[in-house]
Design a protein around this motif. Structure first.
Motif, PDB file in Angstrom:
ATOM      1  N   CYS A   1      -3.222  10.150   3.849  1.00  0.00           N
ATOM      2  CA  CYS A   1      -2.462  11.393   4.083  1.00  0.00           C
ATOM      3  C   CYS A   1      -1.154  11.139   4.844  1.00  0.00           C
ATOM      4  O   CYS A   1      -0.080  11.524   4.376  1.00  0.00           O
ATOM      5  CB  CYS A   1      -3.352  12.399   4.815  1.00  0.00           C
ATOM      6  SG  CYS A   1      -2.439  13.799   5.461  1.00  0.00           S
TER       7      CYS A   1
ATOM      8  N   GLY B   1       0.856  -1.190   0.000  1.00  0.00           N
ATOM      9  CA  GLY B   1       0.000   0.000   0.000  1.00  0.00           C
ATOM     10  C   GLY B   1       0.891   1.237   0.000  1.00  0.00           C
ATOM     11  O   GLY B   1       2.110   1.148  -0.220  1.00  0.00           O
TER      12      GLY B   1
ATOM     13  N   HIS C   1      -8.095   6.522   7.494  1.00  0.00           N
ATOM     14  CA  HIS C   1      -7.561   7.840   7.130  1.00  0.00           C
ATOM     15  C   HIS C   1      -6.038   7.799   7.016  1.00  0.00           C
ATOM     16  O   HIS C   1      -5.343   8.752   7.361  1.00  0.00           O
ATOM     17  CB  HIS C   1      -8.023   8.934   8.092  1.00  0.00           C
ATOM     18  CG  HIS C   1      -8.013   8.512   9.539  1.00  0.00           C
ATOM     19  ND1 HIS C   1      -9.152   8.363  10.278  1.00  0.00           N
ATOM     20  CD2 HIS C   1      -6.992   8.185  10.348  1.00  0.00           C
ATOM     21  CE1 HIS C   1      -8.831   7.966  11.499  1.00  0.00           C
ATOM     22  NE2 HIS C   1      -7.529   7.859  11.564  1.00  0.00           N
TER      23      HIS C   1
ATOM     24  N   GLY D   1      -0.945  -1.702  -4.566  1.00  0.00           N
ATOM     25  CA  GLY D   1      -2.007  -0.728  -4.271  1.00  0.00           C
ATOM     26  C   GLY D   1      -3.387  -1.343  -4.186  1.00  0.00           C
ATOM     27  O   GLY D   1      -4.390  -0.647  -4.308  1.00  0.00           O
TER      28      GLY D   1
HETATM   29  C1  FAD Z   1     -12.990   4.297  -0.330  1.00  0.00           C
HETATM   30  C2  FAD Z   1     -11.897   4.783   0.578  1.00  0.00           C
HETATM   31  C3  FAD Z   1     -11.733   6.161   0.807  1.00  0.00           C
HETATM   32  C4  FAD Z   1     -10.688   6.631   1.646  1.00  0.00           C
HETATM   33  N1  FAD Z   1     -10.458   7.977   1.747  1.00  0.00           N
HETATM   34  C5  FAD Z   1      -9.362   8.426   2.427  1.00  0.00           C
HETATM   35  C6  FAD Z   1      -9.009   9.811   2.422  1.00  0.00           C
HETATM   36  O1  FAD Z   1      -9.671  10.623   1.775  1.00  0.00           O
HETATM   37  N2  FAD Z   1      -7.899  10.216   3.126  1.00  0.00           N
HETATM   38  C7  FAD Z   1      -7.139   9.321   3.837  1.00  0.00           C
HETATM   39  O2  FAD Z   1      -6.151   9.748   4.486  1.00  0.00           O
HETATM   40  N3  FAD Z   1      -7.417   7.999   3.828  1.00  0.00           N
HETATM   41  C8  FAD Z   1      -8.508   7.536   3.135  1.00  0.00           C
HETATM   42  N4  FAD Z   1      -8.797   6.180   3.093  1.00  0.00           N
HETATM   43  C9  FAD Z   1      -7.993   5.255   3.899  1.00  0.00           C
HETATM   44  C10 FAD Z   1      -6.658   4.968   3.253  1.00  0.00           C
HETATM   45  O3  FAD Z   1      -6.825   4.617   1.900  1.00  0.00           O
HETATM   46  C11 FAD Z   1      -5.970   3.829   4.018  1.00  0.00           C
HETATM   47  O4  FAD Z   1      -5.984   4.087   5.405  1.00  0.00           O
HETATM   48  C12 FAD Z   1      -4.505   3.709   3.569  1.00  0.00           C
HETATM   49  O5  FAD Z   1      -4.445   3.611   2.174  1.00  0.00           O
HETATM   50  C13 FAD Z   1      -3.857   2.516   4.246  1.00  0.00           C
HETATM   51  O6  FAD Z   1      -2.625   2.284   3.614  1.00  0.00           O
HETATM   52  P1  FAD Z   1      -1.760   1.031   3.989  1.00  0.00           P
HETATM   53  O7  FAD Z   1      -0.573   1.064   3.115  1.00  0.00           O
HETATM   54  O8  FAD Z   1      -1.594   0.984   5.464  1.00  0.00           O
HETATM   55  O9  FAD Z   1      -2.704  -0.234   3.680  1.00  0.00           O
HETATM   56  P2  FAD Z   1      -3.384  -0.807   2.365  1.00  0.00           P
HETATM   57  O10 FAD Z   1      -3.528   0.208   1.298  1.00  0.00           O
HETATM   58  O11 FAD Z   1      -4.630  -1.498   2.836  1.00  0.00           O
HETATM   59  O12 FAD Z   1      -2.327  -1.871   1.858  1.00  0.00           O
HETATM   60  C14 FAD Z   1      -2.133  -3.112   2.475  1.00  0.00           C
HETATM   61  C15 FAD Z   1      -1.704  -4.092   1.406  1.00  0.00           C
HETATM   62  O13 FAD Z   1      -1.368  -5.324   2.037  1.00  0.00           O
HETATM   63  C16 FAD Z   1      -1.803  -6.388   1.213  1.00  0.00           C
HETATM   64  N5  FAD Z   1      -1.928  -7.581   2.059  1.00  0.00           N
HETATM   65  C17 FAD Z   1      -2.851  -7.860   2.998  1.00  0.00           C
HETATM   66  N6  FAD Z   1      -2.611  -9.035   3.580  1.00  0.00           N
HETATM   67  C18 FAD Z   1      -1.494  -9.532   2.989  1.00  0.00           C
HETATM   68  C19 FAD Z   1      -0.745 -10.734   3.165  1.00  0.00           C
HETATM   69  N7  FAD Z   1      -1.092 -11.653   4.068  1.00  0.00           N
HETATM   70  N8  FAD Z   1       0.359 -10.935   2.382  1.00  0.00           N
HETATM   71  C20 FAD Z   1       0.727  -9.994   1.455  1.00  0.00           C
HETATM   72  N9  FAD Z   1       0.041  -8.863   1.253  1.00  0.00           N
HETATM   73  C21 FAD Z   1      -1.058  -8.613   2.018  1.00  0.00           C
HETATM   74  C22 FAD Z   1      -3.131  -5.886   0.642  1.00  0.00           C
HETATM   75  O14 FAD Z   1      -3.475  -6.594  -0.553  1.00  0.00           O
HETATM   76  C23 FAD Z   1      -2.809  -4.423   0.393  1.00  0.00           C
HETATM   77  O15 FAD Z   1      -2.345  -4.183  -0.915  1.00  0.00           O
HETATM   78  C24 FAD Z   1      -9.852   5.694   2.303  1.00  0.00           C
HETATM   79  C25 FAD Z   1     -10.009   4.313   2.066  1.00  0.00           C
HETATM   80  C26 FAD Z   1     -11.015   3.859   1.213  1.00  0.00           C
HETATM   81  C27 FAD Z   1     -11.173   2.375   0.975  1.00  0.00           C
END
Ligand code: FAD
Length: 383
Positions: free
Chosen positions: A341, A14, A338, A40
């Motif tokens: 950001c 992500g 969230h 992503g």
């Molecule tokens: C519709 C929507 C609107 C949003 N709007 C906002 C906004 O306006 N502003 C804001 O700040 N945030 C917003 N968010 C929240 C934000 O998108 C997330 O909090 C943020 O993207 C989290 O990022 P991350 O990298 O922690 O996790 P993620 O993007 O969830 O990435 C985690 C990754 O890990 C992978 N994964 C999971 N388990 C495993 C495994 N066992 N082995 C290998 N890979 C795995 C998944 O496939 C995924 O690709 C929104 C979310 C959504 C869904």
């Protein structure tokens, strides 16, 4: 070094995992990223693009502030892609006295973190946004908040990290962490592959929970399905982000389309039914809020909607940091809807932890140990 051995193994691609990979590579660390689906796949490429500091829990403000002050403004030059970061302000609308009190609290919290936020009422509302309806009676205005493009930002970190030698493996679901002398050492995948690293960063959203269960840890997490809609391109109306104290939010993108999201209140109950109900109710719920607040958008055509799961921590802020019980394991789970950001600052901090540095940003309030049961857990030494 064997092909499956690196200094750092990152689970999850992500915004946080990709940026962690990029910042680790910048430090000269050899990195492998394992992603269950595609780059992503989680909320990071599906979100509403809100890049706001205001309205956040004080515990996570330092990350959001670092991201918006030190990283987002320079990202275009740093990555060589345009993440469309625009700092044009955030107007959060209130419709009654309860909302006004809520806005005042946000203003106080913002001030504690050195962020200026203002209460806007009466004629001043239309000076900031002439399209607002009479339904909006007050608002909080944070001039330094902004928006960015989730796709270009998340994939921008991925692209640059790849160019710097990071190995990304998609379709590779991590299912187990192996300990060696009590320290996190290997990640085993569903296909039976084993990846070994000096540090293991779990940045896998809700998927991280079952993974850390394999070393005897657990987190109070649940998942939620949320949704956004996109309108046809419209003539330029306003550049700032808009939201409601009710949860509704959105902005007009560079090419004219509006992106809007909202909550219906059903999101916490969707996991068991695969989100089917949520996706049938959400767009109409979002549209009714748009119509109420911005009547000029009542007739805008919706061209697309999509949903995405978010990992919700029980106390509203993520769990980020080292885990004393399991040396060499670094957690980043529970962005709680969230995390876009602060995402680049989370990645920057994870890279510092992976490199045994003291983080620039204060993440002490986000530690795993804040949960009572964590303190009561025995130390796990499996092998
Ligand atoms: C519709 C929507 C609107 C949003 N709007 C906002 C906004 O306006 N502003 C804001 O700040 N945030 C917003 N968010 C929240 C934000 O998108 C997330 O909090 C943020 O993207 C989290 O990022 P991350 O990298 O922690 O996790 P993620 O993007 O969830 O990435 C985690 C990754 O890990 C992978 N994964 C999971 N388990 C495993 C495994 N066992 N082995 C290998 N890979 C795995 C998944 O496939 C995924 O690709 C929104 C979310 C959504 C869904």
């Amino acid at each position: 070094m064997s092909k499956n051995i690196a200094d750092v193994i990152i689970v999850g691609a992500g915004i946080a995992g990709n940026s962690a990979a990029y910042y680790c590579a910048k430090k000269g660390l050899k990195v492998i990223v394992l992603e269950e689906e595609m780059i992503g796949n989680g909320g990071s490429s599906r979100n509403g693009g809100g890049a706001r500091v205001s309205g956040r829990d004080l515990r996570e403000m330092p990350l959001a502030i670092y991201a918006t002050q030190k990283i987002w403004p320079n990202l275009k030059d740093e990555l060589g892609i345009d993440p469309e970061y625009r700092r044009k302000g955030y107007l959060v609308c209130g419709y009654n006295d309860t909302h006004k009190e809520g806005i005042k609290k946000r203003i106080k919290d913002a001030a504690k973190s050195g962020i200026e936020m203002f209460l806007i009422e009466g004629d001043d509302l239309k000076k900031i946004n002439p399209y607002l309806s009479e339904h909006v009676t007050c608002a909080g205005w944070t001039p330094t908040d902004g928006v960015a493009n989730p796709l270009t930002a998340t994939l921008g970190f991925y692209k640059r990290a790849r160019e710097m030698g990071v190995r990304f493996i998609t379709g590779e679901k991590a299912v187990k962490i192996n300990l060696y002398k009590g320290e996190a050492r290997q990640v085993v995948t569903e296909r039976g592959n084993i990846y070994e690293g000096g540090k293991i960063i779990v940045s896998a959203g809700y998927g991280g929970r079952s993974l850390i269960n394999t070393v005897g840890l657990d987190l109070p997490l649940f998942k939620r399905l949320i949704e956004v809609i996109v309108t046809e391109p419209m003539p330029v109306m306003f550049h700032h982000m808009i939201g409601g104290m009710s949860g509704f939010y959105g902005h007009q993108t560079d090419h004219g389309s509006f992106v809007f999201g909202d909550s219906t209140g059903r999101e916490n109950c969707m996991a068991d039914v695969g989100g089917i109900l949520s996706t049938s109710y959400n767009p109409s719920n979002i549209c009714s809020h748009i119509g109420e607040d911005i009547p000029a958008l009542k007739t805008a055509k919706i061209i697309r909607s999509w949903s995405g799961w978010v990992d919700m921590s029980n106390d509203g802020v993520p769990i980020i940091g080292n885990v004393p019980e399991v040396p060499n394991l670094v957690l980043d789970i529970g962005a709680t809807g969230h995390g876009f950001c602060p995402g680049p600052a989370v990645g920057y901090t994870l890279a510092q932890l992976a490199n045994n540095e003291k983080p620039d940003v204060d993440i002490s309030k986000l530690a795993y140990e804040r949960f009572d049961y964590a303190k009561k857990q025995p130390k796990y030494y499996f092998n």
